[in-house]
Design an enzyme around this catalytic site. Sequence first.
Site, PDB file in Angstrom:
ATOM      1  CD  GLU A   1      52.537  82.721   3.595  1.00 11.56           C
ATOM      2  OE1 GLU A   1      52.799  83.622   4.398  1.00 11.56           O
ATOM      3  OE2 GLU A   1      52.274  81.559   3.962  1.00 11.56           O
TER       4      GLU A   1
ATOM      5  CG  ASP B   1      60.418  80.256   4.691  1.00 12.31           C
ATOM      6  OD1 ASP B   1      59.440  79.531   4.464  1.00 12.31           O
ATOM      7  OD2 ASP B   1      60.553  80.905   5.742  1.00 12.31           O
TER       8      ASP B   1
END
Length: 572
Positions: free
Chosen positions: A243, A67
């Site tokens: 997302e 991430d």
Amino acid sequence: MKQNIMNLAFFRNKTNVLAAAALLSVTTISAQTFSDFNYRGNDKTYNDNPLQPGEFYSPILQGCYPDPSITRKGEDYYLVNSSFSMFPGVPIFTSKDLVNWKQVGHVLDRPSQLKVEKSGVSHGIYAPDIKYNKHNDTFYMITTQFAGGIGNMVVKTKDPAKGWSEVQKLNFEGIDPAIFFDDDGKAYIVHNDAPPQGTEQYNGHRVIKMWDYDLEKDQVVAGSDKIIVNGGVDLSQKPIWIEGPHIYKKNGKYYLMCAEGGTGGNHSEVIFMSDSPKGPYVPAGNNPILTQRYFPKDRKEKVDWAGHADLVETPDGQYYGVFLAIRPNEKNRVNKGRETFILPVDWSGKYPVFQNGLVPMKPKLKLPAGVQNQNGQNGFFPNGNFTYNDKLTDKNLDYRWIAMRGPRESFITVTKNGVKVNPFTTNIKALAPVSALFHRLQHESFETSVTLDFKPKSEKELAGITCYQSETFNYVFGITKKDKDFYIVLERTEKGQSKLIASEKIALSKPVKLQVVADKDEHSFNYSLDGKNYKNLGGPVSGDILSTDVAGGFTGSLIGLYSTSSNDIIPN
């Protein structure tokens, strides 16, 4: 910020006092010291693809660094990653050229910021976003903390290497928040959320929501929320898990970039455009702009799951994107976890596209013009088949050494002979802080060793190495006692059920060298009583339980220097 730095100094002093108190309380526990740690990678990919002049490797951060988010101030880039229940949280790296990266610390380095004491290994910090606001010369890190009742939160600083503020809890639900600063000084937050109650059309249906952000109060403006994407690029196709949103501005247009498809084989990155920060956002006709989902599963040097990206513009107007992806082993297992990759981005047209992000990825990239690859030198992180040696005698241990669910300072004491891991009364299977000093696994084929000076006084004491995917999936390879004899043991824990693989009585007259050798999926646990000749314990064992496809969760596996006073492994 000055007050925050003072608080940080106070915490460190307080931690030292607590560590000293802990030492006094364990005087009945045997002395044990780890020293001379060695880790060496030996992956076929790197052996088959040696670097030539003008090249560098991607991933730029090997192992569990998922991430990624990136920002720039002047000539300095900063990058952060998810850290889940690892402590300290959110590792932060800096670079001047996007190739050579140096870790400058962690964003969340105090218990007041990180409430993960009782969290599973895949809870805690998800999807941090780091952005620099030129209007107030401040860095912001916004994330979701699945622990301690915190939820979405933000911290900030003037200098990312000198400590961050206390947590400001944000008043909205959902996950994956990111912050955007417009040219007029206004700020906005975008994030993933559930669709309005009663409108969910399928499992995985999510929305992207936007809020106005009050920079004075560091809080979203109540009632300003608006759904700017429903479902994804094309709701009729039932896209899942839109997302990881980020907003960028270029030539007066606003661009919303998101991950779509879920972190797995269908992962991708998609882009939308609008004339206004609040939309409407129109998806590009050439989505996705990054994915690895269309290629043969048995392809050579496979990179997969690419997505969850963030873009940064260089001082000369070029663009690069960082993103997560995996490199599974020959049995398609994901022991290293999700890693940080980088690609140049072509934004010469209407929409940005990752260069070579829609073909099977290669392990090497061309260096940007004028950049020298300092791979592993001058404090920069290494790539490829590197070797990492640490005598474990530096009072300021390397940032890559982390703990689980609590500060490492609460259980370690660094001495001239190595680091003492003062045992907690919890073992590796506990949902609690554990006394283990962890290093990320960064290769599928590797060799690691450490010297352990330890003579347990009871069967409740154990020290050694753990190969750790989670509290319910791990190996423990260490020394303990039964009756009057010393034993070396190997235990496998799968789904929380532990099994003794092997044990052997040993004579402890001097320190023991413990070694783990992995050849792709097979792991061998070896020991040496003379420092030269190794003996295997338990034969080669499978690395299956160290993979997320078996263990579940979101983390890569870790190698731990582990000690406990609640050992439950009974030698044969």
